[in-house]
Design a protein around this motif. Structure first.
Motif, mmCIF file in Angstrom:
data_model
loop_
_atom_site.group_PDB
_atom_site.id
_atom_site.type_symbol
_atom_site.label_atom_id
_atom_site.label_comp_id
_atom_site.label_asym_id
_atom_site.label_seq_id
_atom_site.Cartn_x
_atom_site.Cartn_y
_atom_site.Cartn_z
ATOM 1 N N GLU A 124 -3.862 -9.931 8.246
ATOM 2 C CA GLU A 124 -2.714 -9.057 8.496
ATOM 3 C C GLU A 124 -2.217 -8.466 7.186
ATOM 4 O OE1 GLU A 124 0.179 -11.416 10.564
ATOM 5 O OE2 GLU A 124 -0.884 -11.230 12.453
ATOM 6 N N MET A 125 -1.790 -7.216 7.251
ATOM 7 C CA MET A 125 -1.208 -6.564 6.081
ATOM 8 C C MET A 125 0.294 -6.796 6.127
ATOM 9 S SD MET A 125 -1.651 -2.682 4.816
ATOM 10 C CE MET A 125 -1.094 -2.177 3.200
ATOM 11 N N PRO A 126 0.842 -7.441 5.097
ATOM 12 C CA PRO A 126 2.285 -7.715 5.088
ATOM 13 C C PRO A 126 3.116 -6.431 5.148
ATOM 14 C CG PRO A 126 1.167 -8.945 3.359
ATOM 15 C CD PRO A 126 0.170 -7.979 3.918
ATOM 16 N N ARG A 127 4.275 -6.550 5.750
ATOM 17 C CA ARG A 127 5.167 -5.396 5.920
ATOM 18 C C ARG A 127 5.525 -4.742 4.590
ATOM 19 N NH1 ARG A 127 7.727 -4.988 10.966
ATOM 20 N NH2 ARG A 127 9.473 -3.874 10.065
ATOM 21 N N SER A 150 -7.268 1.552 3.212
ATOM 22 C CA SER A 150 -7.531 1.481 4.650
ATOM 23 C C SER A 150 -6.290 1.859 5.456
ATOM 24 C CB SER A 150 -7.999 0.071 5.005
ATOM 25 O OG SER A 150 -8.199 -0.053 6.380
ATOM 26 N N PHE A 151 -5.144 1.348 5.065
ATOM 27 C CA PHE A 151 -3.898 1.665 5.774
ATOM 28 C C PHE A 151 -3.558 3.155 5.637
ATOM 29 C CE2 PHE A 151 0.894 1.551 5.995
ATOM 30 C CZ PHE A 151 0.961 1.342 7.359
ATOM 31 N N THR A 152 -3.766 3.709 4.449
ATOM 32 C CA THR A 152 -3.507 5.129 4.224
ATOM 33 C C THR A 152 -4.397 5.984 5.115
ATOM 34 O OG1 THR A 152 -2.846 4.692 1.939
ATOM 35 C CG2 THR A 152 -3.462 6.959 2.488
ATOM 36 N N ARG A 153 -5.665 5.639 5.169
ATOM 37 C CA ARG A 153 -6.591 6.387 6.026
ATOM 38 C C ARG A 153 -6.191 6.259 7.497
ATOM 39 N NH1 ARG A 153 -12.312 4.593 3.206
ATOM 40 N NH2 ARG A 153 -12.295 6.129 1.526
ATOM 41 N N LEU A 186 5.344 -0.070 1.111
ATOM 42 C CA LEU A 186 5.021 0.531 -0.179
ATOM 43 C C LEU A 186 4.154 1.778 0.012
ATOM 44 C CD1 LEU A 186 5.092 0.491 -3.276
ATOM 45 C CD2 LEU A 186 3.128 -1.070 -3.212
ATOM 46 N N VAL A 187 3.140 1.688 0.843
ATOM 47 C CA VAL A 187 2.279 2.845 1.121
ATOM 48 C C VAL A 187 3.101 3.973 1.728
ATOM 49 C CG1 VAL A 187 0.337 3.707 2.510
ATOM 50 C CG2 VAL A 187 0.155 1.495 1.345
ATOM 51 N N LEU A 188 3.963 3.657 2.680
ATOM 52 C CA LEU A 188 4.808 4.682 3.301
ATOM 53 C C LEU A 188 5.735 5.331 2.272
ATOM 54 C CD1 LEU A 188 5.592 2.851 6.641
ATOM 55 C CD2 LEU A 188 4.196 4.915 6.371
#
Length: 172
Positions: free
Chosen positions: A57-60, A109-112, A65-67
């Motif tokens: 899991e990717m922590p919130r 990966s999350f950005t994509r 941070l990406v957002l």
């Protein structure tokens, strides 16, 4: 995530799921039959095959941070459109460079996912192919964190920032 123990009920449920999948996806039937046999016989040493394609899991806070980074770059794109200032247009960090695929793959990966699957931050699509699907090929996270720290330290409202403030952020 490493699977080490499954109770009989969980094994039965998974066996049934894999039996269904083997019928729905005949080209993968042999793979599902292997998993069924692992579960039927309780070969715990091979349970890792059951979830090898599931990431941790990717922590919130990492997602946030990406957002925040993408929000900053959205605001920068807006400012570049309004001002057409060459200093912003030509600044190396004036465009979103993405994340390093080797060292920041979770962020990449999350950005994509945000851009490709959810259709968010479409203004970044223009850089998508230009920089290898947002793979910067060098670590960028520290740079982005410094940029966000500058925003906080200087109390900059990114949607109202001027060119000089934007440059101070980019030069962080």
């Amino acid at each position: 995530m490493k699977l080490t123990k499954l109770d009989v009920k969980d094994r039965l449920i998974l066996i049934n799921q894999y039996k269904i999948l083997s019928k729905l996806e005949p080209t993968e039937a042999n793979y599902y039959k292997e998993l069924i046999e692992i579960l039927e016989n309780g070969y715990e040493i091979f349970y890792s095959l059951l979830n090898q394609w599931i990431d941790e899991e990717m922590p919130r806070d990492k997602s946030r941070l990406v957002l925040d980074i993408l929000d900053l770059y959205r605001a920068l794109e807006d400012l570049k459109r309004k001002t057409k200032d060459d200093r912003l247009l030509k600044h190396f960090y004036g465009k979103f460079n993405g994340f390093d695929g080797n060292n920041e793959s979770e962020y990449l990966s999350f950005t994509r996912f945000l851009i490709e699957v959810q259709g968010k931050f479409q203004e970044q699509k223009q850089y998508y192919y230009e920089n290898d699907h947002l793979n910067s090929h060098c670590p960028m996270l520290d740079k982005y964190e410094r940029m966000l720290a500058t925003i906080k330290e200087k109390d900059i409202a990114i949607w109202q920032m001027n060119v000089e403030q934007a440059l101070s952020i980019l030069d962080s």
